[in-house]
Scaffold this motif. Sequence first.
Motif, PDB file in Angstrom:
ATOM      1  N   LYS A  67       0.850  -1.185   0.000  1.00  0.00           N
ATOM      2  CA  LYS A  67       0.000   0.000   0.000  1.00  0.00           C
ATOM      3  C   LYS A  67       0.888   1.237   0.000  1.00  0.00           C
ATOM      4  N   ARG A  70      -2.853   5.993  -0.495  1.00  0.00           N
ATOM      5  CA  ARG A  70      -4.188   5.411  -0.427  1.00  0.00           C
ATOM      6  C   ARG A  70      -4.376   4.252  -1.403  1.00  0.00           C
ATOM      7  N   ASP A  71      -3.407   4.030  -2.299  1.00  0.00           N
ATOM      8  CA  ASP A  71      -3.552   3.043  -3.356  1.00  0.00           C
ATOM      9  C   ASP A  71      -2.660   1.829  -3.116  1.00  0.00           C
ATOM     10  N   SER A  97       0.065   5.457 -14.600  1.00  0.00           N
ATOM     11  CA  SER A  97      -0.242   6.388 -13.518  1.00  0.00           C
ATOM     12  C   SER A  97       0.615   7.632 -13.741  1.00  0.00           C
ATOM     13  N   LYS A 370      -1.032   0.469 -15.055  1.00  0.00           N
ATOM     14  CA  LYS A 370      -2.222   0.682 -14.238  1.00  0.00           C
ATOM     15  C   LYS A 370      -3.394  -0.057 -14.862  1.00  0.00           C
ATOM     16  N   ASN A 385      -7.601   0.685 -11.485  1.00  0.00           N
ATOM     17  CA  ASN A 385      -6.726   1.796 -11.068  1.00  0.00           C
ATOM     18  C   ASN A 385      -5.559   1.353 -10.189  1.00  0.00           C
ATOM     19  N   THR A 386      -5.426   0.056  -9.927  1.00  0.00           N
ATOM     20  CA  THR A 386      -4.272  -0.434  -9.179  1.00  0.00           C
ATOM     21  C   THR A 386      -3.040  -0.403 -10.082  1.00  0.00           C
TER      22      THR A 386
END
Length: 495
Positions: A67, A70-71, A97, A370, A385-386
Amino acid sequence: MDTATICVILSIAAGTILFLVQSGGRRRLPPWPYPFPIIGNMLQLGRYPHRYLADLSKTYGPMLSVKVGRDYLVVVSSPELARKLVTQHDQAISARSVPTSAKAWDHDKYAMGLLPVGSLWRKLRKITKNQLFLAIKLEGSQGLRQEKLRQLHKHLRDCCAAGRAVDIGEVVHTTVLNQMSETLFSRDFGDFGSDSIRRLKDIIEDVIQSYIRPNFADLFPFLKGIDLQGISRRAKLSAGRAFAILEDVIEMRLSSRSALGYIKKTDILQGLLDLMNDSENGLTMAEIKHLLLDLIIAGVDSTASTVNWATTELMLNPEKRAILKDELATVIGEKKQVLESDMLRLPYLQAVIKEVFRYHPTGPLLVPRKATEDIHFEGFVIPKNTRIAFNVWCTARDSTIWSNPDSFEPERFLGTDIDFIGTHFKLIPFGAGRRICPGITLASPMIPLLLAFLVHNFDWKLEVGEEVDVAEKLYLSLRKSVSFKIIPSFNSFQK
């Protein structure tokens, strides 16, 4: 039971269900170490994230999560899993990203490495792959790159005559920068040690620093409009200085093209300007400037870093350097200039380059991708979006994949068909799939040519008191932290 009580019970139940769903979703991610509140595992990644993530893979396996802010970042350290993920989900993991600093001068809207897979990306990809980097296009500038080697030869000969030590990293970087400049513009930016070359290096370094420096705005989006660290301001200033240089070069070319008796150039700038009037693949001036900036930054940094690591390993392994020197003397001949056309007849040189790519990958985590949608893979879910990174540094140190992985052994590649163009996932220094680095064709001839020149023409001896340090630092590429100085001497047949 009154209405208020029922509402409270329903709210608690809904919150519990939502918590369980979200927790379940997180559990379906690949395994991960315990994250700290707010910052996650950001501090644990440290200065060498590829090493930390390689250590984690011993505990959590070849695919794990960390982590960052926040992602989540999913990290793949297995060539088999990397092949499966790219083969099965290449399109779904082809996004990037975009760092906040890259938005200076709208670079994110033009940079091929940051663009989403859309019409502009496809156009730029097609141009670089099918038109600019074809071998026939690059052959026209071979003579210009050879001239840079002749200048390097003169510089080192002067150092030999004066008994002056040479900073090998500085010499390599200047030569690569001027070779790249000749390929792009048919000109160089300065001589060894000149003020002009130092200014250009400083500008490029400033742009790189602004792009790679950890930015709170990228980790916590609510900070994007504040620019607490001043990174966006620095990016705008440094990129603006770079664009000013490119605009001057382009303006000079446009002016000379209209002059009487102009002889058409064979460089990449010429090809880009010709495309401005192409009805199918027309380029705008903005697209040309941003593409040139990308080529300079990525091409110079990665190429110079690779050659620098190669000279380091050959200095540390004199028996390997002797084998390469013998091959060059046999194939090239004692008085023949090393040419790009000779490279395919030098298998040990090619093996040395591959081993450098394995042992010191320029991008140890490549450029993270991403996910554009939820991806079901190997029993896990990679949420939309990871970010996804491939730890090629970890792969290079895996004893189940390579014998003696912590040793520099070019011989491992002799007699094999392993290449580095994205087909053998044990060795993907330029990436693979649709996001493979398009500059591979541009960098590939420069690296072996420069290394062959240095080994074939000179004997190396460390300056008194010098040591070869293998410490690394992660910038845009995985660079040597400390350069070293040598006292070059000509081979007997070069005197």
